[in-house]
Design an enzyme around this catalytic site. Sequence first.
Site, PDB file in Angstrom:
ATOM      1  N   TRP A 171       0.822  -1.116  -0.312  1.00 26.75           N
ATOM      2  CA  TRP A 171      -0.049  -0.526  -0.188  1.00 26.75           C
ATOM      3  C   TRP A 171       0.683   1.178  -0.134  1.00 26.75           C
ATOM      4  O   TRP A 171       0.906   2.014  -1.203  1.00 26.75           O
ATOM      5  CB  TRP A 171      -1.004   0.044   1.009  1.00 26.75           C
ATOM      6  CG  TRP A 171      -2.131  -0.708   0.928  1.00 26.75           C
ATOM      7  CD1 TRP A 171      -2.580  -2.399   1.150  1.00 26.75           C
ATOM      8  CD2 TRP A 171      -3.059  -1.082   0.179  1.00 26.75           C
ATOM      9  NE1 TRP A 171      -3.081  -3.241   0.727  1.00 26.75           N
ATOM     10  CE2 TRP A 171      -3.952  -2.119  -0.128  1.00 26.75           C
ATOM     11  CE3 TRP A 171      -3.524  -0.125  -0.994  1.00 26.75           C
ATOM     12  CZ2 TRP A 171      -4.732  -2.386  -0.976  1.00 26.75           C
ATOM     13  CZ3 TRP A 171      -4.681  -0.275  -2.315  1.00 26.75           C
ATOM     14  CH2 TRP A 171      -5.618  -1.434  -2.081  1.00 26.75           C
ATOM     15  N   ASP A 241      -1.706   6.773   6.031  1.00 31.48           N
ATOM     16  CA  ASP A 241      -2.866   5.846   5.740  1.00 31.48           C
ATOM     17  C   ASP A 241      -3.262   5.382   7.123  1.00 31.48           C
ATOM     18  O   ASP A 241      -1.655   3.962   7.035  1.00 31.48           O
ATOM     19  CB  ASP A 241      -1.744   5.311   4.578  1.00 31.48           C
ATOM     20  CG  ASP A 241      -2.863   4.472   4.101  1.00 31.48           C
ATOM     21  OD1 ASP A 241      -4.848   3.537   4.226  1.00 31.48           O
ATOM     22  OD2 ASP A 241      -2.685   3.392   3.001  1.00 31.48           O
ATOM     23  N   LYS A 265     -12.761  -1.236   7.285  1.00 27.25           N
ATOM     24  CA  LYS A 265     -11.660  -2.095   7.472  1.00 27.25           C
ATOM     25  C   LYS A 265     -12.424  -2.629   9.185  1.00 27.25           C
ATOM     26  O   LYS A 265     -12.877  -3.190   9.378  1.00 27.25           O
ATOM     27  CB  LYS A 265     -10.061  -1.987   7.894  1.00 27.25           C
ATOM     28  CG  LYS A 265     -10.197  -2.632   6.102  1.00 27.25           C
ATOM     29  CD  LYS A 265      -9.128  -1.481   5.642  1.00 27.25           C
ATOM     30  CE  LYS A 265      -8.582  -2.168   4.376  1.00 27.25           C
ATOM     31  NZ  LYS A 265      -8.462  -3.173   3.630  1.00 27.25           N
TER      32      LYS A 265
END
Length: 438
Positions: A171, A241, A265
């Site tokens: 990511w 992030d 999530k």
Amino acid sequence: MAMATSPHTLLLKNPNLTPLKNSIFNNPITTTTNTNTRFNLTTKPISIKCAATSQTQTPIQAPLQTQSHQDRVFNFAAGPATLPEKVLLKAQSELYNWRGSGMSVMEMSHRGKEFLSIIQKAESDLRTLLNISDDYSVLFLQGGATTQFAAIPLNLVNPNDTVDFIVTGSWSDKAFKEAQKYSKPSIIWSGKSEKYTKIPSFHDLEQNPDAKFLHICANETIHGVEYKDYPSPKNGLLVADMSSNFCSKPVDVSKFGLIYAGAQKNVGPSGVTIVIIKKDLIGNAQEITPVMLDYKIHADNNSLYNTPPCYGIYMCGLVFEDLLDQGGLVEVEKKNKKKAEILYNAIDGSNGFYRCPVEKSVRSLMNVPFTLEKSELEAEFIKEAAKENMVQLKGHRSVGGMRASIYNAMPLAGVEKLVAFMKDFQATTSFGISASLQ
Ligand code: PMP
């Protein structure tokens, strides 16, 4: 093809009837509403026919309240992921008629007083949870964390500005690549050669002297590495992030210029992206910035510049309420630590039958990747676990093996069941009595 008659058909045929026993309007979740009175008419029966011409409809599911826990699986998916049962039940009870408004949240104007109260409460609860000061704006956006990979450089720097990236997994690598289009990013550390199993010690790193920000991924969802302490950049702001560990533990927001997270999530359904940004960073977007990516537009309009993902924001609000009810993020972190400890102990105590490649000190509390010593048994493991109602344990396609995502909403019972299954699986396959493997 069987013709189905919907409850609506029956009611419309004879509006004098009190709604039928099996009508969706008799669903317990609607009994507090006055929807039934709509059919308490004295007009002549009308002959409007709206019999469905579709194939036999699947029967309306029994409301969740009447279903047993066994009807739900333990869902170890990395996201969209399991949500708190309490939140789902609450959403179900409010789905048809939100708090007497006569509307579902899905039907509300985003500018009406009802939805305004929902988004304001969600923001205020999130501020309480993370102790976010007034120096920061909280934005509820769309486009996923992936959109933020572009929005961040577009809003925070000029095209020729240097920005630093620590790449600890897929990511952060994706964020780096997108930033190349709108700035001059450089990777000051990469864990690629060690298969993304580590987080560097920040003291040993050298930043670019003119870097405008340092970007990190707080928790790499695929590789299962998580920062335990956040670095304090010598140059520029810290940008993180936090998609996969958002609201899983307390965070000192004041250390960051910007935090962003997709909701799907830990805090809600997909479709909502949360950005927490220091107010004095807003308002300097590059000229080419699309209006939908400009933080100033969203901050000035309280996330209501255009139609926001209303239902998703409502769901996030319910999750925030639930996290506060649990005692806030200090309590939530304790539970997360306990779940992770049980699972990592089972892996480490398996004499090498299960293996987690991640360096112990940076193992994620949220995403636990593991492999089997005998990799040919992995498909069997996943299949047998699914039979026991434990699903989505397959590792990411880029890494293989297994991955158990144990976000806030995964109950301790789910992890205990997984660990018991792992022990059984090890015992069974070690003695060679797995029928399908003989
Ligand atoms: N960052 C992280 C850490 C993620 O886990 C994900 C999604 N799995 C993303 C970014 C991308 O998020 P989205 O799919 O919401 O764009």
